[in-house]
Design a protein around this motif. Structure first.
Motif, mmCIF file in Angstrom:
data_model
loop_
_atom_site.group_PDB
_atom_site.id
_atom_site.type_symbol
_atom_site.label_atom_id
_atom_site.label_comp_id
_atom_site.label_asym_id
_atom_site.label_seq_id
_atom_site.Cartn_x
_atom_site.Cartn_y
_atom_site.Cartn_z
ATOM 1 N N ILE A 1 -7.346 4.288 -3.748
ATOM 2 C CA ILE A 1 -8.542 4.511 -2.730
ATOM 3 C C ILE A 1 -8.478 6.026 -2.461
ATOM 4 N N ASP A 2 -9.561 6.786 -2.823
ATOM 5 C CA ASP A 2 -9.516 8.380 -2.584
ATOM 6 C C ASP A 2 -10.105 8.594 -1.317
ATOM 7 N N THR A 3 -9.588 9.210 -0.419
ATOM 8 C CA THR A 3 -9.798 9.516 0.806
ATOM 9 C C THR A 3 -10.158 11.198 0.811
ATOM 10 N N ILE B 1 -3.275 5.285 -1.996
ATOM 11 C CA ILE B 1 -4.032 6.072 -1.411
ATOM 12 C C ILE B 1 -3.774 7.574 -1.645
ATOM 13 N N ALA C 1 -2.505 -0.999 -3.563
ATOM 14 C CA ALA C 1 -3.240 -0.096 -3.189
ATOM 15 C C ALA C 1 -2.701 1.302 -3.419
ATOM 16 N N ALA D 1 0.810 5.499 0.217
ATOM 17 C CA ALA D 1 0.030 6.578 0.475
ATOM 18 C C ALA D 1 0.742 7.685 -0.076
ATOM 19 N N THR E 1 1.061 -1.288 0.179
ATOM 20 C CA THR E 1 -0.100 -0.218 -0.036
ATOM 21 C C THR E 1 0.857 1.241 0.006
ATOM 22 N N THR F 1 -4.891 11.497 -0.671
ATOM 23 C CA THR F 1 -5.363 11.924 0.224
ATOM 24 C C THR F 1 -5.640 13.575 0.053
ATOM 25 N N ILE G 1 -10.364 3.362 6.040
ATOM 26 C CA ILE G 1 -9.366 2.939 5.232
ATOM 27 C C ILE G 1 -8.921 1.522 5.392
ATOM 28 N N ILE H 1 -9.282 -1.462 2.532
ATOM 29 C CA ILE H 1 -8.235 -2.192 2.110
ATOM 30 C C ILE H 1 -8.479 -3.836 2.182
ATOM 31 N N SER I 1 -4.109 7.220 6.529
ATOM 32 C CA SER I 1 -3.449 6.696 5.308
ATOM 33 C C SER I 1 -1.868 6.277 5.444
ATOM 34 N N SER J 1 -13.018 6.224 0.252
ATOM 35 C CA SER J 1 -13.306 5.847 1.621
ATOM 36 C C SER J 1 -12.917 7.052 2.602
#
Ligand SMILES: Nc1ncnc2c1ncn2[C@@H]1O[C@H](COP(=O)(O)OP(=O)(O)OP(=O)(O)O)[C@@H](O)[C@H]1O
Ligand SMILES: [Mg+2]
Length: 211
Positions: free
Chosen positions: A36-38, A83, A81, A5, A3, A85, A66, A70, A96, A61
């Protein structure tokens, strides 16, 4: 699952551009990836909508979900993934960073951006995770700008990624068209930079080299 970030407290530093290009580069090389769009503004998710069926998959998310997000994407076969932010958002950035194996901090090599790097450095520094500054939108023939920006980052205890992104129309266009650089300008420098960054990232996270 590896993952990555993408974190920077500065608005407009290139987080979403980097996240989407990295996710797409992974997908093109056969690694099933998910962005993953935070960010409550959901810029990456909107880009995903424009692309329709074209990879990478983009999911949204809230920060507190998060970990659960995941787990869900892993169950669906996702292998990497990335992420994205929002700026000025401690909760999303903190969560993240917690979830990440590798943290990338895109930074434009300009005074205001470098100034705000200090806030980001504090946030990511305590994680003890590998953190790299990725210089972004670097003007052409700017070796002194690169050296000065690198010195600021290193002065804050951050390492600088050997791959940087230039100031390129293909990156700028990607935000508007839902394409990545290799789709809009396959032979261009932006596409080559993304490919180099992806090869570097996959070595960092221990994914065997590939296409
Ligand atoms: N290397 C680059 N060359 C040219 N334009 C770029 C580059 N990187 C990003 N941009 C452009 O700069 C703008 C901001 O980029 P982006 O949305 O990726 O930043 P962000 O950090 O996600 O912003 P926010 O903090 O608002 O979420 C976009 O219009 C994008 O197309
Ligand atoms: Mg963004």
């Amino acid at each position: 699952m590896p993952t990555v970030a993408i974190v920077s407290q500065k608005g407009g530093s290139g987080k979403t551009t980097l996240a989407l290009h990295l996710g797409a580069a992974a997908a093109y090389s056969g690694v099933r990836s998910c962005v993953i769009d935070t960010d409550p503004q959901a810029t990456a998710a909107a880009w995903g909508d424009w692309r329709g069926e074209f990879l990478p998959e983009v999911v949204t998310s809230p920060p507190a979900r998060i970990g659960a997000t995941i787990q869900k994407v892993v169950k669906n076969g996702v292998e990497l993934a990335v992420i994205d932010t929002p700026p000025h958002a401690d909760a999303a950035a903190r969560e993240s960073v917690k979830a990440a194996d590798l943290i990338l901090v895109p930074t434009r090599p300009r005074a205001f951006d470098l100034h705000s790097l200090e806030t980001t450095a504090e946030l990511v520094g305590i994680s003890g995770k590998p953190v790299w500054v990725v210089l972004n939108a670097v003007p052409a023939r700017a070796s002194k700008v690169i050296a000065d920006a690198s010195a600021v980052a290193e002065g804050l205890g951050l390492k600088v990624c050997p791959v940087l992104f230039g100031e390129r129309a293909a990156f700028h266009r990607s935000a508007a068209t839902g394409e990545v650089a290799r789709e809009s300008d396959p032979e261009g420098k932006a596409a080559a930079e993304v490919d180099a960054l992806w090869q570097w990232v996959r070595a960092q996270i221990g994914l065997p080299a590939g296409a």
